[in-house]
Design a protein around this motif. Sequence first.
Motif, PDB file in Angstrom:
ATOM      1  N   SER B 304     -16.600  52.739-103.706  1.00  0.00           N
ATOM      2  CA  SER B 304     -15.494  51.607-103.467  1.00  0.00           C
ATOM      3  C   SER B 304     -14.036  52.059-103.274  1.00  0.00           C
ATOM      4  O   SER B 304     -13.320  51.846-102.580  1.00  0.00           O
ATOM      5  CB  SER B 304     -15.680  50.790-104.653  1.00  0.00           C
ATOM      6  OG  SER B 304     -14.545  49.747-104.342  1.00  0.00           O
ATOM      7  N   PRO B 305     -13.489  53.097-104.284  1.00  0.00           N
ATOM      8  CA  PRO B 305     -12.099  53.664-103.711  1.00  0.00           C
ATOM      9  C   PRO B 305     -11.870  53.984-102.717  1.00  0.00           C
ATOM     10  O   PRO B 305     -10.924  53.735-101.975  1.00  0.00           O
ATOM     11  CB  PRO B 305     -11.957  54.559-104.914  1.00  0.00           C
ATOM     12  CG  PRO B 305     -13.033  54.423-106.039  1.00  0.00           C
ATOM     13  CD  PRO B 305     -14.117  53.752-105.416  1.00  0.00           C
ATOM     14  N   TYR B 325     -21.933  49.258-102.399  1.00  0.00           N
ATOM     15  CA  TYR B 325     -20.800  50.273-102.955  1.00  0.00           C
ATOM     16  C   TYR B 325     -19.585  49.750-102.914  1.00  0.00           C
ATOM     17  O   TYR B 325     -18.787  50.387-103.992  1.00  0.00           O
ATOM     18  CB  TYR B 325     -21.082  52.032-102.566  1.00  0.00           C
ATOM     19  CG  TYR B 325     -22.454  52.573-102.766  1.00  0.00           C
ATOM     20  CD1 TYR B 325     -23.165  53.028-101.791  1.00  0.00           C
ATOM     21  CD2 TYR B 325     -22.850  52.627-104.058  1.00  0.00           C
ATOM     22  CE1 TYR B 325     -24.387  53.695-101.814  1.00  0.00           C
ATOM     23  CE2 TYR B 325     -24.206  53.253-104.262  1.00  0.00           C
ATOM     24  CZ  TYR B 325     -24.783  53.940-103.149  1.00  0.00           C
ATOM     25  OH  TYR B 325     -25.910  54.707-103.412  1.00  0.00           O
ATOM     26  N   ILE B 326     -19.321  48.925-102.064  1.00  0.00           N
ATOM     27  CA  ILE B 326     -17.927  48.347-101.772  1.00  0.00           C
ATOM     28  C   ILE B 326     -17.548  47.568-103.062  1.00  0.00           C
ATOM     29  O   ILE B 326     -16.238  47.622-103.303  1.00  0.00           O
ATOM     30  CB  ILE B 326     -17.758  47.513-100.474  1.00  0.00           C
ATOM     31  CG1 ILE B 326     -16.499  47.285-100.059  1.00  0.00           C
ATOM     32  CG2 ILE B 326     -18.707  46.099-100.643  1.00  0.00           C
ATOM     33  CD1 ILE B 326     -16.302  46.504 -99.126  1.00  0.00           C
ATOM     34  N   SER B 359     -21.103  47.264-109.355  1.00  0.00           N
ATOM     35  CA  SER B 359     -20.443  46.051-109.833  1.00  0.00           C
ATOM     36  C   SER B 359     -19.829  45.005-108.639  1.00  0.00           C
ATOM     37  O   SER B 359     -18.948  45.037-108.227  1.00  0.00           O
ATOM     38  CB  SER B 359     -19.228  46.446-110.539  1.00  0.00           C
ATOM     39  OG  SER B 359     -18.353  45.296-110.919  1.00  0.00           O
ATOM     40  N   LEU B 360     -21.375  44.489-108.106  1.00  0.00           N
ATOM     41  CA  LEU B 360     -21.067  43.642-107.055  1.00  0.00           C
ATOM     42  C   LEU B 360     -21.599  42.105-107.375  1.00  0.00           C
ATOM     43  O   LEU B 360     -22.741  42.327-107.672  1.00  0.00           O
ATOM     44  CB  LEU B 360     -21.867  44.043-105.763  1.00  0.00           C
ATOM     45  CG  LEU B 360     -21.479  43.163-104.545  1.00  0.00           C
ATOM     46  CD1 LEU B 360     -20.583  43.612-103.563  1.00  0.00           C
ATOM     47  CD2 LEU B 360     -23.048  42.948-103.939  1.00  0.00           C
ATOM     48  N   THR B 361     -20.908  41.302-107.279  1.00  0.00           N
ATOM     49  CA  THR B 361     -21.268  40.025-107.763  1.00  0.00           C
ATOM     50  C   THR B 361     -20.912  38.862-106.626  1.00  0.00           C
ATOM     51  O   THR B 361     -20.431  39.456-105.713  1.00  0.00           O
ATOM     52  CB  THR B 361     -20.531  39.523-109.203  1.00  0.00           C
ATOM     53  OG1 THR B 361     -19.335  39.321-108.826  1.00  0.00           O
ATOM     54  CG2 THR B 361     -20.846  40.581-110.040  1.00  0.00           C
ATOM     55  N   CYS B 382     -27.115  40.516-103.241  1.00  0.00           N
ATOM     56  CA  CYS B 382     -26.509  40.704-104.682  1.00  0.00           C
ATOM     57  C   CYS B 382     -27.585  40.187-105.591  1.00  0.00           C
ATOM     58  O   CYS B 382     -28.664  40.010-105.466  1.00  0.00           O
ATOM     59  CB  CYS B 382     -25.329  39.463-104.694  1.00  0.00           C
ATOM     60  SG  CYS B 382     -25.701  37.756-104.680  1.00  0.00           S
ATOM     61  N   ARG B 383     -26.935  40.180-106.948  1.00  0.00           N
ATOM     62  CA  ARG B 383     -28.236  40.213-108.121  1.00  0.00           C
ATOM     63  C   ARG B 383     -27.786  38.537-108.717  1.00  0.00           C
ATOM     64  O   ARG B 383     -28.727  38.451-109.822  1.00  0.00           O
ATOM     65  CB  ARG B 383     -28.053  41.031-108.950  1.00  0.00           C
ATOM     66  CG  ARG B 383     -28.683  42.396-108.320  1.00  0.00           C
ATOM     67  CD  ARG B 383     -28.758  43.715-109.244  1.00  0.00           C
ATOM     68  NE  ARG B 383     -29.063  44.642-108.582  1.00  0.00           N
ATOM     69  CZ  ARG B 383     -30.496  45.146-108.323  1.00  0.00           C
ATOM     70  NH1 ARG B 383     -31.432  44.602-108.695  1.00  0.00           N
ATOM     71  NH2 ARG B 383     -30.713  46.448-107.617  1.00  0.00           N
TER      72      ARG B 383
END
Lengths: 240, 586
Positions: B304-305, B325-326, B359-361, B382-383
């Motif tokens: 992401s960074p 990963y974004i 950490s993707l929501t 997503c999850r």
Amino acid sequence: MLGTERDLNYKETELCLGLPGGGGAAAAAAGGENEVESSPKTTGKRGYSETVDLKLNLQSKEAGMDLNQNHENGTKETACTKDPAKPPAKAQVLGWPPVRSYRKNIMANQKNSSDECTEKAAFVKVSMDGAPYLRKVDLKMYNSYQKLCDALAKMFSSFTMEGNYGSQGMIDFMNESKLMDLLNSSDYVPTYEDKDGDWMLVGDVPWEMFVNSCKRLRIMKGSEAIGLAPRAVEKCKSRA
Amino acid sequence: MQKKMECSLPDEVLEHVFSFIRSDKDRNAASVVCKSWYEIERWCRRRLFIGNCYAVSPRMVIRRFPEVRSIELKGKPHFADYNWVPDGWGGYVLPWIVEMVGAYPWLEEIRLKRMVVTDECLELIAKSFKNFKVLVLFSCEGFSTDGLAAIAASCKNLRELDLQESDVDDLGGHWLSHFPETYTSLVSLNISCLGSDEVSLSALERLVGRCTNLRTLRLNRAVPLDKIAYILRRAPQLVDFGTGTYSADLQTDVFSSLAGAFYSCKELRSLSGFWDVVPAYLPAIYPVCSRLTSLNLSYAAIQSPDLIKLLRHCPSLQRLLVLDYIEDSGLEALSSSCMDLQELRVFPSDPFGVERNVSLTEQGLVSVCLACPKLQSVLYFCRQMSNAALVTIAQNRPNLTRFRLCIMEPRTADYLTLEPLDVGFGAIVEHCKDLRRLSLSGLLTDRVFEYIGRYAKKLEMLSVAFAGESDLGLHYVLSGCESLRKLEVRDSPFGDKALLANSAKLETMRSLWMSSCSVSFGTCKLLGQKMPRLNVEVIDESGPPDSRPDICPVDKLYIYRSVAGPRFDMPPFVWTMDEDYALRDS
């Protein structure tokens, strides 16, 4: 607003199976993307003896759905069917989520892909002498030669495969005469192309090694596979 | 008294008028005005789109349209992309090629999707069509680079060779050398799917150098990073570029050479590739980022960074394909950097893992939908999801035309309320009145289908998995969705009643796929007998369906309308239900 409406407002609906009415208005032979929207609607009942009348009593959501069926043939689930509504155990759902096999293969082959990726597919092509089509199998789906052979037998159900894979799960290639017996007695045997480009008999190495070195599978006639046997025995002996 | 209306315009004038009518829908409408218009139109139709190669036979097509220059064909059902259609199912293009060789010697363009193409087909194309210009093989299989060599060697007027996402037997890169040294007309080359480690770099470089009209070049992994600069410098006019491997040891001279090469490509608008990406080399593309409209990083493991830094340079971005990963933070940055965004696709980096790895929501998607006013097309893995998020998306982005959501665990409820996601998806179809494509996931009852049937009047394609409770769900969709062309369903309790009650609807659609549902074999037979213009195909690898009672459900079912009758190229595990089924050997 959505969510507050409860009454479906349907009366008792009688739906019939009948042929679509009218002559063939579907004139677009090319089946183009934007066809003429002139498809005929169902017009009432037809005089076929097998017409099935369905009555769907659609009541409000609060009362729950009540479907009255009036079938000639019952379509109740029986013991012979699998129950599709039973939630499957995690990670056992085959082919979910929908990730294109193209993508799966690419991600699996990347050098710095995440090690957490639990499924790296090992798709290999399977051809069978005499069959006009190729299949593909993911070797990672199986953990033994027996399971692979069972799956292959199902896929190409017209061949019988005998394989005594022994206690170690491998064919005993050290015993040449035993091997010859096996090949003579089988209609078809599975063979594979390994990393060196050699065609070998399936079962000559431990399973994991096989998965790593198998590039493609070919199910060939036992009589033809005999030609591979000496080489297989040689390679086996040279490894020992 | 009846007045006979005669068309007083000469044929040539009508033909000239028709040449301005491009869309199939309009051409079809013109062709039914009267017999003479039908005749004139059919002689001057040059372009054909056949969405299902089995809906019509090559002979019928040729009989009606004798002067075609461009044809597009689609073969296997969409679910074949995920390996849910067994190999050998069909979709062979050879019969089409054979017929067209005789009938269309001046054929210029062939575009195929999900079809089986052999080297024999390619060789036929190469030697038969003297003015052949465009070959697009999207998600096809069955051929090798030998077939490509034939195309390269013989098609002197070839403009476009696009092998997007096809499964090619790559025997090494020497096929590129088969383009003659005199050949210069290439405009578009996409070989990104070729998997061999070998490629003839010198042939590639020479080809790129002499084809000064080259606009699209998508390389495969065999092309190393340090060769990209050389290639780009020979083709600074490129508009669309796909890198090969984007990985090398960190060397400043390689980096600056690469950055300089990108800098010289003033026309570059689209980038893709980036396999095995080494993030330190990403800034080499910064010189072109401000003009980029399309970026496909969906095979690139960039965290992401680094993504955030990159996206800040891309204010003109309209299309982004990326891995999860974004994360939400990256999507937040996207939503503030890229106001012109029209299409977003977020793919899973670890689709089969049980634990969340990024950490993707739903928040990431919501932030993009809130901020990007032109967003029309979404594909999102997503999850977790909530009805509230979906309602927010629907209310703020009524211009969505494609919405495909995949919550990776089947039947996942709203994580906040533990309710089904019916209301959320209902909001999507209610507010997004131009929605053409929808893919559902999560915990869903029949109610979501009630909403879809009621509101989704422009919906053309619907994908359903692990959803619904009863036949009512299917009934709502089939009876309510007026524009529905393709429906694909798996693992949902839809069965006989809805299918039989809506059988006429099936003739208005291109196709219906149902797998692991509750449609009985008896119903399949009944449909096949009663609907002669539908091909009802039962797919079952465990054996002939008539070895079990009629009430047993079939494994997979594919129904499509056809004027060509049942096909005859089926593998042993596919059975067509028609009037003769009972009489034929099983």
